[in-house]
Scaffold this motif. Structure first.
Motif, mmCIF file in Angstrom:
data_model
loop_
_atom_site.group_PDB
_atom_site.id
_atom_site.type_symbol
_atom_site.label_atom_id
_atom_site.label_comp_id
_atom_site.label_asym_id
_atom_site.label_seq_id
_atom_site.Cartn_x
_atom_site.Cartn_y
_atom_site.Cartn_z
ATOM 1 N N ASN A 217 -10.063 43.050 94.062
ATOM 2 C CA ASN A 217 -10.597 44.272 93.526
ATOM 3 C C ASN A 217 -9.732 45.460 94.032
ATOM 4 O OD1 ASN A 217 -11.219 45.040 96.581
ATOM 5 N ND2 ASN A 217 -12.677 43.422 96.511
ATOM 6 N N ASN A 218 -10.206 46.681 93.560
ATOM 7 C CA ASN A 218 -9.306 47.835 93.788
ATOM 8 C C ASN A 218 -9.237 48.434 95.111
ATOM 9 O OD1 ASN A 218 -12.013 48.873 93.992
ATOM 10 N ND2 ASN A 218 -11.905 50.274 92.690
ATOM 11 N N GLU A 219 -9.869 47.682 96.216
ATOM 12 C CA GLU A 219 -9.954 48.056 97.561
ATOM 13 C C GLU A 219 -8.818 47.211 98.296
ATOM 14 O OE1 GLU A 219 -13.558 47.755 99.634
ATOM 15 O OE2 GLU A 219 -14.703 48.578 98.007
ATOM 16 N N MET A 220 -8.218 46.122 97.526
ATOM 17 C CA MET A 220 -7.411 45.426 98.055
ATOM 18 C C MET A 220 -5.943 45.496 97.588
ATOM 19 S SD MET A 220 -8.851 43.399 100.488
ATOM 20 C CE MET A 220 -8.236 41.712 100.574
ATOM 21 N N PRO A 221 -4.778 45.295 98.492
ATOM 22 C CA PRO A 221 -3.485 45.997 98.279
ATOM 23 C C PRO A 221 -2.812 44.750 97.354
ATOM 24 C CG PRO A 221 -3.554 45.103 100.320
ATOM 25 C CD PRO A 221 -5.164 44.885 100.055
ATOM 26 N N PHE A 222 -3.471 44.062 96.200
ATOM 27 C CA PHE A 222 -2.649 43.128 95.480
ATOM 28 C C PHE A 222 -3.103 43.406 94.022
ATOM 29 C CE2 PHE A 222 -4.282 41.378 99.469
ATOM 30 C CZ PHE A 222 -3.171 41.163 100.237
ATOM 31 N N ALA A 223 -1.963 43.854 93.286
ATOM 32 C CA ALA A 223 -2.277 44.314 91.915
ATOM 33 C C ALA A 223 -1.126 44.207 91.276
ATOM 34 C CB ALA A 223 -2.513 45.759 91.980
ATOM 35 N N PHE A 224 -1.328 43.787 89.859
ATOM 36 C CA PHE A 224 -0.140 43.890 88.622
ATOM 37 C C PHE A 224 -0.295 45.162 87.900
ATOM 38 C CE2 PHE A 224 -0.363 39.501 89.905
ATOM 39 C CZ PHE A 224 0.690 38.935 89.324
ATOM 40 N N PRO A 225 1.059 45.966 87.874
ATOM 41 C CA PRO A 225 0.717 47.134 86.899
ATOM 42 C C PRO A 225 0.474 46.655 85.379
ATOM 43 C CG PRO A 225 2.775 47.108 88.241
ATOM 44 C CD PRO A 225 2.021 45.655 88.238
ATOM 45 N N PHE A 226 -0.210 47.381 84.673
ATOM 46 C CA PHE A 226 -0.672 47.230 83.194
ATOM 47 C C PHE A 226 0.632 47.268 82.395
ATOM 48 C CE2 PHE A 226 -5.129 48.127 84.111
ATOM 49 C CZ PHE A 226 -5.779 46.819 83.848
ATOM 50 N N GLU A 227 1.641 48.326 82.899
ATOM 51 C CA GLU A 227 2.701 48.784 82.132
ATOM 52 C C GLU A 227 4.034 48.191 82.870
ATOM 53 O OE1 GLU A 227 2.679 52.832 81.572
ATOM 54 O OE2 GLU A 227 0.858 52.781 80.264
ATOM 55 N N GLY A 228 4.849 47.794 82.228
ATOM 56 C CA GLY A 228 6.245 47.315 82.785
ATOM 57 C C GLY A 228 6.517 45.792 82.489
ATOM 58 N N GLY A 229 5.590 44.970 82.154
ATOM 59 C CA GLY A 229 5.764 43.588 81.790
ATOM 60 C C GLY A 229 6.701 42.838 82.628
ATOM 61 N N ASN A 230 6.635 43.264 83.940
ATOM 62 C CA ASN A 230 7.492 42.369 84.845
ATOM 63 C C ASN A 230 6.929 41.253 85.664
ATOM 64 O OD1 ASN A 230 6.140 43.822 86.529
ATOM 65 N ND2 ASN A 230 7.711 45.088 87.493
ATOM 66 N N ASP A 231 5.355 41.164 85.250
ATOM 67 C CA ASP A 231 4.819 39.942 86.043
ATOM 68 C C ASP A 231 4.826 39.966 87.400
ATOM 69 O OD1 ASP A 231 3.633 39.336 83.494
ATOM 70 O OD2 ASP A 231 5.066 37.772 83.020
ATOM 71 N N GLN A 232 5.211 41.032 88.088
ATOM 72 C CA GLN A 232 5.377 41.089 89.560
ATOM 73 C C GLN A 232 4.283 41.756 90.346
ATOM 74 O OE1 GLN A 232 8.019 39.799 91.236
ATOM 75 N NE2 GLN A 232 8.453 38.881 89.460
ATOM 76 N N VAL A 233 3.560 40.983 91.331
ATOM 77 C CA VAL A 233 2.536 41.453 91.923
ATOM 78 C C VAL A 233 3.131 42.607 92.988
ATOM 79 C CG1 VAL A 233 2.439 39.792 93.662
ATOM 80 C CG2 VAL A 233 0.369 41.078 93.234
ATOM 81 N N ILE A 234 2.277 43.733 93.239
ATOM 82 C CA ILE A 234 2.725 44.757 94.308
ATOM 83 C C ILE A 234 1.692 45.147 94.996
ATOM 84 C CG2 ILE A 234 4.380 45.534 92.559
ATOM 85 C CD1 ILE A 234 2.248 47.911 92.187
ATOM 86 N N ASN A 235 1.848 45.772 96.118
ATOM 87 C CA ASN A 235 0.760 46.436 97.010
ATOM 88 C C ASN A 235 0.882 47.990 96.168
ATOM 89 O OD1 ASN A 235 -0.560 47.975 98.698
ATOM 90 N ND2 ASN A 235 1.200 48.072 100.108
ATOM 91 N N GLN A 236 -0.036 48.221 95.290
ATOM 92 C CA GLN A 236 -0.491 49.481 94.804
ATOM 93 C C GLN A 236 -0.458 50.803 95.632
ATOM 94 O OE1 GLN A 236 -2.885 47.368 95.037
ATOM 95 N NE2 GLN A 236 -4.783 48.061 95.047
ATOM 96 N N PHE A 237 -0.670 50.346 97.087
ATOM 97 C CA PHE A 237 -0.795 51.457 97.929
ATOM 98 C C PHE A 237 0.521 52.015 98.254
ATOM 99 C CE2 PHE A 237 -5.145 49.317 98.609
ATOM 100 C CZ PHE A 237 -5.932 50.277 97.793
#
Length: 483
Positions: A217-237
């Motif tokens: 969910n948006n509270e947890m630091p695990f996300a894929f950017p919608f843009e960029g197409g690199n298929d890499q999970v990041i810590n959005q924070f």
């Protein structure tokens, strides 16, 4: 001989009594699924503020269900602010129940740990009509390791976050809300409301929107950017975008546009209390008409993003059958009927005709005062939208627009991917606690992000975030190869 005969007779009578009792038990058990036996009571727990007229409505619901499937339903609503904690306690304790509302990551996690019944076989028999009625993409999207553990509501399958405004205040001050494209665009309007509307909080308590595809969910630091197409999970924070967004929220907080206790308040900010100017939430076609009708005053929305189909939107409203159910097949019979029978669906959702709503000659309806005051059930939480009566104020093409909305959405990178957190469960638990400590204050602007985001990210590192990111990437890559 006489004594032996007496003993033999007594023994035969005892055996006959035991066999009769066993036969009776077997009969009563099997009759739970039959038309002639005692009705089975289905225990259903769902989200929403408990309503005064629930018992009155379900008296009629149960008359109908007895005739149709030889069952009754006891629906218990748990209020919005209490739902997450209370429902999870019920699941963890193994409380006896038949059906429970669930969604998003809670659905995935509880399905993975065996809290819900796999429904695939029942969907071929007891739920056949239901399966035929649902958008196949919805059923595909809620599969966990190849099996279906819940019935998704047949509604909008895409997500579109919007800014929603109190229209009376928009008109009063001549605001052009169509110019709002970003969080920063709100500032001139918020300033006017703060200076001129003493009884109104400019921003209803909400967490700042960030355009990511979240694993949990948006509270947890695990996300894929919608843009960029690199298929890499990041810590959005750790992103520049998050820092900028939270800096804007902090400036709004310091200006008094949010309540002082925004980070800790459990206020649900119901729409029927006109004490706010702007809020954020997920939308659907013609949502403003629905929200205005419920609030009893007009609202107007503008998009914060384009429609996108994500796991949370596909799994945003699910009815799961509990592993503690004593009669899963009967529960499925009820869900089948609830989602395919227009009379039952509208009875549970709208209440009693002539009491909670009235119907005109065209079959369209109007709410009566008792609907808002005594039986206002959250429509999205119940089931299939496409059998609902239209209101007199609804466009006649409403359900067609829902289908077009779903078709217009782009698919998120992780649509259909469900992370199994078993290999990193202890790290996830620690990170969850850290996020609960930092996220609400940061997302509501209550603290300075330049000071607190580095602290947050440092604690995440110490709790093992890199190990979790690596595991997510590994599972995602494996899943992607199979698509």
């Amino acid at each position: 001989m006489k004594k032996r005969f007496t003993i033999l007779l007594a023994l035969l009578l005892s055996i006959g009594t035991i066999l009769a009792a066993c036969s009776s038990k077997e009969g009563s058990s099997s009759e739970k699924d039959g038309k002639d036996g005692k009705p089975y009571e289905i225990k259903w727990y769902t989200i929403g503020t408990p309503q005064k007229d629930t018992d009155k409505v379900f008296e009629e619901v149960n008359k109908y269900l007895k005739e149709e499937i030889n069952a009754t339903v006891k629906m218990t609503q748990i209020d919005w602010g209490d739902w997450d904690q209370k429902s999870q306690v019920m699941i963890n304790s193994g409380e006896a129940m038949d059906i429970i509302f669930t969604n998003g990551s809670k659905y995935v996690q509880n399905a993975q740990k065996g809290a819900f019944v796999a429904l695939d076989e029942m969907l071929e028999k007891e739920g056949k009509e239901l399966k035929d009625a649902l958008d196949p993409a919805l059923l595909e999207g809620v599969k966990i390791d190849g099996s279906i553990y819940g019935i998704p509501a047949n509604k909008e399958a895409a997500r579109q976050t919007v800014y929603t405004f109190n229209k009376r205040l928009v008109d009063k001050y001549g605001f052009d809300v169509s110019t709002v494209k970003t969080l920063e665009d709100l500032e001139p309007m918020l300033k006017v409301i703060k200076e001129n509307e003493s009884g109104v909080t400019p921003m209803a308590t909400f967490k700042a929107y960030l355009p990511y595809d979240y694993i949990f969910n948006n509270e947890m630091p695990f996300a894929f950017p919608f843009e960029g197409g690199n298929d890499q999970v990041i810590n959005q924070f750790e992103s520049d975008l998050t820092m900028q967004t939270y800096k804007t929220m902090h400036s709004y907080y310091k200006a008094g546009y949010l309540k002082e206790d925004a980070a800790t308040s459990k206020d649900s900010w119901p729409m029927d209390v006109e004490n706010w100017f702007v809020r954020m939430g997920d939308s659907q076609p013609y949502a403003d008409l629905l929200w205005s009708r419920s609030a009893k005053y007009d609202v107007v929305s503008v998009p914060a993003e384009q429609p996108v189909t994500i796991n949370d939107s596909v799994s945003g409203s699910i009815q799961a059958i509990s592993a503690t159910s004593k009669n899963p097949k009967k529960a499925m019979e009820f869900l089948n009927l609830l989602n395919t029978d227009p009379y039952l669906r509208n009875l549970v959702d709208k209440g009693l005709e002539g009491v909670h709503y009235e119907k005109n000659a065209d079959g369209m309806i109007t709410d009566l005062p008792a609907r808002i005051e005594s039986y206002n059930i959250p429509t999205y939480s119940i089931g299939n939208f496409f059998t609902l009566y239209l209101y007199e104020t609804d466009p006649t093409d409403k359900w067609e627009q829902f289908k077009l909305f779903n078709d217009s959405a782009s698919a998120a990178p992780t649509l259909g991917f469900h992370f199994n957190n078993a290999p990193v469960r202890s790290e996830i638990a620690a990170i969850t606690n850290i996020s609960k400590e930092f996220y609400p204050a940061l997302a509501t602007g209550s603290v300075d992000p330049e000071e607190y985001l580095p602290k947050y990210n440092k604690k995440l590192k110490e709790a093992g975030i890199d190990k979790v990111l690596e595991e997510i990437q590994k599972q995602y890559d494996e899943w992607k190869k199979e698509q």
